[in-house]
Enzyme design. Structure first.
Site, PDB file in Angstrom:
ATOM      1  N   LYS A   1       0.835  -1.205   0.000  1.00 42.65           N
ATOM      2  CA  LYS A   1       0.000   0.000   0.000  1.00 42.65           C
ATOM      3  C   LYS A   1       0.868   1.251   0.000  1.00 42.65           C
ATOM      4  O   LYS A   1       0.620   2.195  -0.758  1.00 42.65           O
ATOM      5  CB  LYS A   1      -0.901   0.004   1.240  1.00 42.65           C
ATOM      6  CG  LYS A   1      -1.595   1.327   1.492  1.00 42.65           C
ATOM      7  CD  LYS A   1      -2.462   1.300   2.732  1.00 42.65           C
ATOM      8  CE  LYS A   1      -1.745   1.620   4.035  1.00 42.65           C
ATOM      9  NZ  LYS A   1      -1.421   3.050   4.230  1.00 42.65           N
ATOM     10  N   ASN A   2       1.877   1.273   0.871  1.00 46.30           N
ATOM     11  CA  ASN A   2       2.666   2.498   1.029  1.00 46.30           C
ATOM     12  C   ASN A   2       3.633   2.736  -0.126  1.00 46.30           C
ATOM     13  O   ASN A   2       4.264   3.782  -0.197  1.00 46.30           O
ATOM     14  CB  ASN A   2       3.427   2.492   2.367  1.00 46.30           C
ATOM     15  CG  ASN A   2       2.481   2.734   3.533  1.00 46.30           C
ATOM     16  OD1 ASN A   2       1.299   3.033   3.336  1.00 46.30           O
ATOM     17  ND2 ASN A   2       2.999   2.601   4.740  1.00 46.30           N
TER      18      ASN A   2
ATOM     19  N   ARG B   1      -3.996  10.889   4.818  1.00 51.48           N
ATOM     20  CA  ARG B   1      -2.884  11.842   4.855  1.00 51.48           C
ATOM     21  C   ARG B   1      -1.982  11.769   3.638  1.00 51.48           C
ATOM     22  O   ARG B   1      -1.404  12.762   3.210  1.00 51.48           O
ATOM     23  CB  ARG B   1      -2.021  11.508   6.070  1.00 51.48           C
ATOM     24  CG  ARG B   1      -2.202  12.361   7.232  1.00 51.48           C
ATOM     25  CD  ARG B   1      -1.189  11.954   8.266  1.00 51.48           C
ATOM     26  NE  ARG B   1       0.158  12.246   7.809  1.00 51.48           N
ATOM     27  CZ  ARG B   1       0.733  13.431   7.922  1.00 51.48           C
ATOM     28  NH1 ARG B   1       0.106  14.421   8.477  1.00 51.48           N
ATOM     29  NH2 ARG B   1       1.960  13.605   7.473  1.00 51.48           N
TER      30      ARG B   1
ATOM     31  N   CYS C   1      -4.495  13.263  13.196  1.00 51.28           N
ATOM     32  CA  CYS C   1      -5.122  11.964  12.975  1.00 51.28           C
ATOM     33  C   CYS C   1      -4.999  11.212  14.275  1.00 51.28           C
ATOM     34  O   CYS C   1      -4.376  11.702  15.211  1.00 51.28           O
ATOM     35  CB  CYS C   1      -4.477  11.219  11.818  1.00 51.28           C
ATOM     36  SG  CYS C   1      -2.862  10.584  12.214  1.00 51.28           S
TER      37      CYS C   1
ATOM     38  N   ARG D   1       1.175  14.804  13.344  1.00 49.05           N
ATOM     39  CA  ARG D   1       1.711  14.563  12.006  1.00 49.05           C
ATOM     40  C   ARG D   1       1.731  15.787  11.090  1.00 49.05           C
ATOM     41  O   ARG D   1       1.003  15.842  10.091  1.00 49.05           O
ATOM     42  CB  ARG D   1       0.932  13.417  11.331  1.00 49.05           C
ATOM     43  CG  ARG D   1       1.036  12.136  12.107  1.00 49.05           C
ATOM     44  CD  ARG D   1       0.284  11.008  11.470  1.00 49.05           C
ATOM     45  NE  ARG D   1       1.060  10.309  10.462  1.00 49.05           N
ATOM     46  CZ  ARG D   1       0.613   9.251   9.801  1.00 49.05           C
ATOM     47  NH1 ARG D   1      -0.579   8.783  10.020  1.00 49.05           N
ATOM     48  NH2 ARG D   1       1.375   8.656   8.904  1.00 49.05           N
TER      49      ARG D   1
ATOM     50  N   ASP E   1       4.739   0.703  12.017  1.00 48.38           N
ATOM     51  CA  ASP E   1       3.530   0.060  11.484  1.00 48.38           C
ATOM     52  C   ASP E   1       3.413  -1.410  11.897  1.00 48.38           C
ATOM     53  O   ASP E   1       2.428  -2.066  11.549  1.00 48.38           O
ATOM     54  CB  ASP E   1       3.493   0.171   9.949  1.00 48.38           C
ATOM     55  CG  ASP E   1       3.170   1.583   9.483  1.00 48.38           C
ATOM     56  OD1 ASP E   1       2.788   2.417  10.320  1.00 48.38           O
ATOM     57  OD2 ASP E   1       3.307   1.849   8.266  1.00 48.38           O
TER      58      ASP E   1
ATOM     59  N   ILE F   1       8.315   7.041  16.823  1.00 46.67           N
ATOM     60  CA  ILE F   1       7.959   7.771  15.594  1.00 46.67           C
ATOM     61  C   ILE F   1       6.700   8.623  15.798  1.00 46.67           C
ATOM     62  O   ILE F   1       6.655   9.768  15.386  1.00 46.67           O
ATOM     63  CB  ILE F   1       7.728   6.792  14.410  1.00 46.67           C
ATOM     64  CG1 ILE F   1       8.890   5.802  14.270  1.00 46.67           C
ATOM     65  CG2 ILE F   1       7.471   7.560  13.107  1.00 46.67           C
ATOM     66  CD1 ILE F   1      10.187   6.364  13.741  1.00 46.67           C
TER      67      ILE F   1
ATOM     68  N   ARG G   1      -8.709  -0.076   4.941  1.00 51.36           N
ATOM     69  CA  ARG G   1      -7.791   0.886   4.308  1.00 51.36           C
ATOM     70  C   ARG G   1      -6.488   0.198   3.911  1.00 51.36           C
ATOM     71  O   ARG G   1      -5.841   0.630   2.957  1.00 51.36           O
ATOM     72  CB  ARG G   1      -7.462   2.015   5.287  1.00 51.36           C
ATOM     73  CG  ARG G   1      -8.610   2.944   5.568  1.00 51.36           C
ATOM     74  CD  ARG G   1      -8.138   4.124   6.380  1.00 51.36           C
ATOM     75  NE  ARG G   1      -6.919   4.671   5.776  1.00 51.36           N
ATOM     76  CZ  ARG G   1      -6.030   5.422   6.412  1.00 51.36           C
ATOM     77  NH1 ARG G   1      -6.221   5.754   7.656  1.00 51.36           N
ATOM     78  NH2 ARG G   1      -4.959   5.863   5.789  1.00 51.36           N
TER      79      ARG G   1
HETATM   80  C1  UD1 Z   1       4.590   6.908   6.341  1.00 48.89           C
HETATM   81  C2  UD1 Z   1       3.683   5.716   6.166  1.00 48.89           C
HETATM   82  C3  UD1 Z   1       3.120   5.290   7.511  1.00 48.89           C
HETATM   83  C4  UD1 Z   1       4.249   5.040   8.503  1.00 48.89           C
HETATM   84  C5  UD1 Z   1       5.197   6.235   8.555  1.00 48.89           C
HETATM   85  C6  UD1 Z   1       6.432   5.975   9.402  1.00 48.89           C
HETATM   86  C7  UD1 Z   1       2.783   5.985   3.943  1.00 48.89           C
HETATM   87  C8  UD1 Z   1       1.607   6.306   3.087  1.00 48.89           C
HETATM   88  N1  UD1 Z   1       2.603   6.076   5.274  1.00 48.89           N
HETATM   89  O1  UD1 Z   1       3.815   7.978   6.858  1.00 48.89           O
HETATM   90  O2  UD1 Z   1       2.346   4.099   7.330  1.00 48.89           O
HETATM   91  O3  UD1 Z   1       3.719   4.828   9.794  1.00 48.89           O
HETATM   92  O4  UD1 Z   1       5.641   6.567   7.226  1.00 48.89           O
HETATM   93  O5  UD1 Z   1       7.125   4.869   8.941  1.00 48.89           O
HETATM   94  O6  UD1 Z   1       3.831   5.610   3.457  1.00 48.89           O
HETATM   95  N2  UD1 Z   1       6.838  14.650  10.553  1.00 48.89           N
HETATM   96  C9  UD1 Z   1       6.960  15.997  10.837  1.00 48.89           C
HETATM   97  N3  UD1 Z   1       6.965  16.885   9.798  1.00 48.89           N
HETATM   98  C10 UD1 Z   1       6.839  16.473   8.488  1.00 48.89           C
HETATM   99  C11 UD1 Z   1       6.726  15.102   8.224  1.00 48.89           C
HETATM  100  C12 UD1 Z   1       6.727  14.216   9.268  1.00 48.89           C
HETATM  101  O7  UD1 Z   1       7.084  16.397  12.004  1.00 48.89           O
HETATM  102  O8  UD1 Z   1       6.837  17.331   7.606  1.00 48.89           O
HETATM  103  C13 UD1 Z   1       6.874  13.675  11.674  1.00 48.89           C
HETATM  104  C14 UD1 Z   1       5.582  12.869  11.801  1.00 48.89           C
HETATM  105  O9  UD1 Z   1       4.640  13.561  12.582  1.00 48.89           O
HETATM  106  C15 UD1 Z   1       6.071  11.612  12.461  1.00 48.89           C
HETATM  107  C16 UD1 Z   1       7.471  11.418  11.857  1.00 48.89           C
HETATM  108  O10 UD1 Z   1       7.838  12.699  11.366  1.00 48.89           O
HETATM  109  O11 UD1 Z   1       6.201  11.800  13.849  1.00 48.89           O
HETATM  110  C17 UD1 Z   1       7.557  10.411  10.724  1.00 48.89           C
HETATM  111  O12 UD1 Z   1       6.569  10.683   9.771  1.00 48.89           O
HETATM  112  P1  UD1 Z   1       6.704  10.276   8.235  1.00 48.89           P
HETATM  113  O13 UD1 Z   1       7.883   9.382   8.060  1.00 48.89           O
HETATM  114  O14 UD1 Z   1       6.637  11.513   7.419  1.00 48.89           O
HETATM  115  O15 UD1 Z   1       5.383   9.442   8.031  1.00 48.89           O
HETATM  116  P2  UD1 Z   1       4.358   9.465   6.825  1.00 48.89           P
HETATM  117  O16 UD1 Z   1       5.086   9.694   5.541  1.00 48.89           O
HETATM  118  O17 UD1 Z   1       3.217  10.340   7.169  1.00 48.89           O
END
Ligand code: UD1
Length: 420
Positions: A22-23, A94, A118, A123, A307, A329, A399
């Site tokens: 999915k990701n 998201r 969320c 996030r 995850d 995370i 999902r």
């Molecule tokens: C992706 C995955 C999700 C997984 C996560 C961490 C997809 C669609 N989703 O989510 O399933 O749980 O990686 O492996 O691939 N953060 C910030 N600022 C930003 C971006 C992120 O503070 O601009 C923080 C987030 O709140 C979180 C951490 O960084 O605490 C990691 O988030 P991120 O790796 O970006 O996760 P996603 O891409 O949303």
């Protein structure tokens, strides 16, 4: 709303086919915005999140058509008609924010709803926005929307992420593919899904070095072309069904699962007493003896994935001894704990860590799913529990898990969906 009912206590035996990730599929679909030509994606899983991304691309004027009989190959392409990603779609998922970089790179403007909070934490998307600003974009936040535009092409830049973000790495990688000049993404995420995206972008004509490392070097090109790409198997679905085999005391062959994408997950499962062996086109997972408690801490890839945290906690709840599970995370990702405790687990949360004291058996109960991985952890607990478990609010599960009840039932689980 549908519910899932499980009568626990049957060891699983048989084979489960692991679907496409999915990701990986979600950013790959967004990459369809980067070209006029058709992008063919095969091994696409059939999930609610894929439908949400389809609706979003269609809203941008892009056609998303099935290109085979079972809908696992999608043909994506067309001219971008609208640059708006509306709140009604973004609030559902998201990952919708992944259209921002491609829209900006291709048509130099985007208006994308801010994803907001969320259930697993706040996030934010600040890293996505800062990186695009470094590449010359002008960004305004108003009325709950990100308004972004750029004069001419985005420009290559050196972007050092202060911490690792999967989504920000993906968004900037796609933007950089069409930028003017060289972009360096340092401290980039290295999840296999990012490697899959980069491989597809290269097939579309992008120039990317450092794939699979934390330093991606992208030399922007003026245009990308169509390509055909097959999505990697889902490592989280793999880990989840490995936990299902282990918690039920059974043995399951996970077809198409790839050991090299599993990072710390398989090492930790083996430490806990689960037997995992590589075979042709898959992994055999068995529980031969008892399970024992192992401490884990979630980390970016190749560390133990956030995850998999909820599923592993369900497994540890019936292991011998104690396990400390630390979440680094996301700040609010223990919502499955009170539900597992209702089933007889002994778990205490102290800040970012949970102490799981294994119990000999769980007992079935009605429970509530709160997010995607939390819901599947309750199904795992239900497989091991005495009596009946009913998991409510399973739309979270749909999902990210395709036909979970059919896959488990085919291995002997007593599980059924109760339609609303
Ligand atoms: C992706 C995955 C999700 C997984 C996560 C961490 C997809 C669609 N989703 O989510 O399933 O749980 O990686 O492996 O691939 N953060 C910030 N600022 C930003 C971006 C992120 O503070 O601009 C923080 C987030 O709140 C979180 C951490 O960084 O605490 C990691 O988030 P991120 O790796 O970006 O996760 P996603 O891409 O949303």
């Amino acid at each position: 709303m549908d519910r899932i009912r499980i009568r626990g206590g049957r060891p699983l035996a048989g084979e489960i086919v692991i679907g496409g990730a999915k990701n990986a599929a979600l950013p790959l679909m967004a990459a369809g915005l980067l070209t006029d030509e058709r992008l063919l994606l095969s091994n696409v899983p059939r999930l609610a999140d894929i439908q949400t991304m389809t609706a979003l691309l269609q809203q941008h004027g892009i056609a998303v058509d099935p290109a085979d009989n079972d809908g696992r190959t999608l043909s994506i392409g067309g001219a971008i008609g609208s640059t708006e990603a509306p709140y009604d779609i973004v609030r559902k998922m998201r990952a919708s924010v992944l259209v921002l970089g491609p829209l900006l790179a291709r048509v130099r403007a985007a208006r994308v709803s801010l994803p907001g909070g969320c259930s697993i934490g706040t996030r934010p998307v600040d890293l996505h926005l800062k990186g695009l600003e470094q590449m010359g974009a002008q960004i305004d936040l108003q009325g709950g929307y990100i308004d972004a535009r750029v004069e001419g092409r985005l420009r290559g830049a050196t972007i050092l992420f202060p911490f690792i973000s999967v989504g920000a790495t993906e968004n900037l990688l796609m933007a950089a593919a069409l930028a003017d000049g060289r972009t360096v993404l340092a401290n980039a995420a290295r999840e296999p899904e990012i490697g899959d995206l980069a491989t597809c972008l290269v097939a579309m004509g992008a120039r990317i070095e450092g794939i699979g490392t934390d330093r991606l070097i992208i030399d922007g090109v003026e245009a990308l072309h169509g390509a055909h790409h097959s999505i990697i198997p889902d490592r989280i679905e793999t880990g989840t069904y490995a936990c299902a085999a282990a918690i039920s005391g059974g043995s399951v062959f996970l077809r198409h699962a790839q050991l090299e994408h599993l990072g710390a997950t398989m090492r930790i499962l083996r430490e806990a007493g689960v037997d995992v062996t590589q075979e042709a086109d898959g992994l055999m997972v068995r529980r031969l003896n008892g399970l024992h408690g192992v401490d884990v801490m979630t980390e970016p890839y190749p560390g133990f994935p956030t995850d998999m945290q909820a599923q592993f906690m369900a497994l540890m709840s019936v292991a011998e001894g104690a396990a400390m599970v630390t979440e680094t995370i996301f700040e609010n990702r223990f919502m499955h704990v009170p539900e597992l405790n209702r089933m007889g687990a002994r778990i205490n949360v102290h800040g970012a860590s949970a102490i799981v004291r294994g119990v000999p058996t769980l007992s079935g109960a009605p429970v509530m799913a709160t997010d995607l991985r939390a819901s599947v952890s309750l199904i795992l607990a239900g497989l091991a529990a005495r009596g009946e478990t009913v998991v409510n609010r399973v739309y979270h599960l749909d999902r990210g898990y395709e036909a979970v009840e059919q896959k488990l039932a085919a291995c002997g689980a007593e599980i059924e969906r109760l339609p609303s």
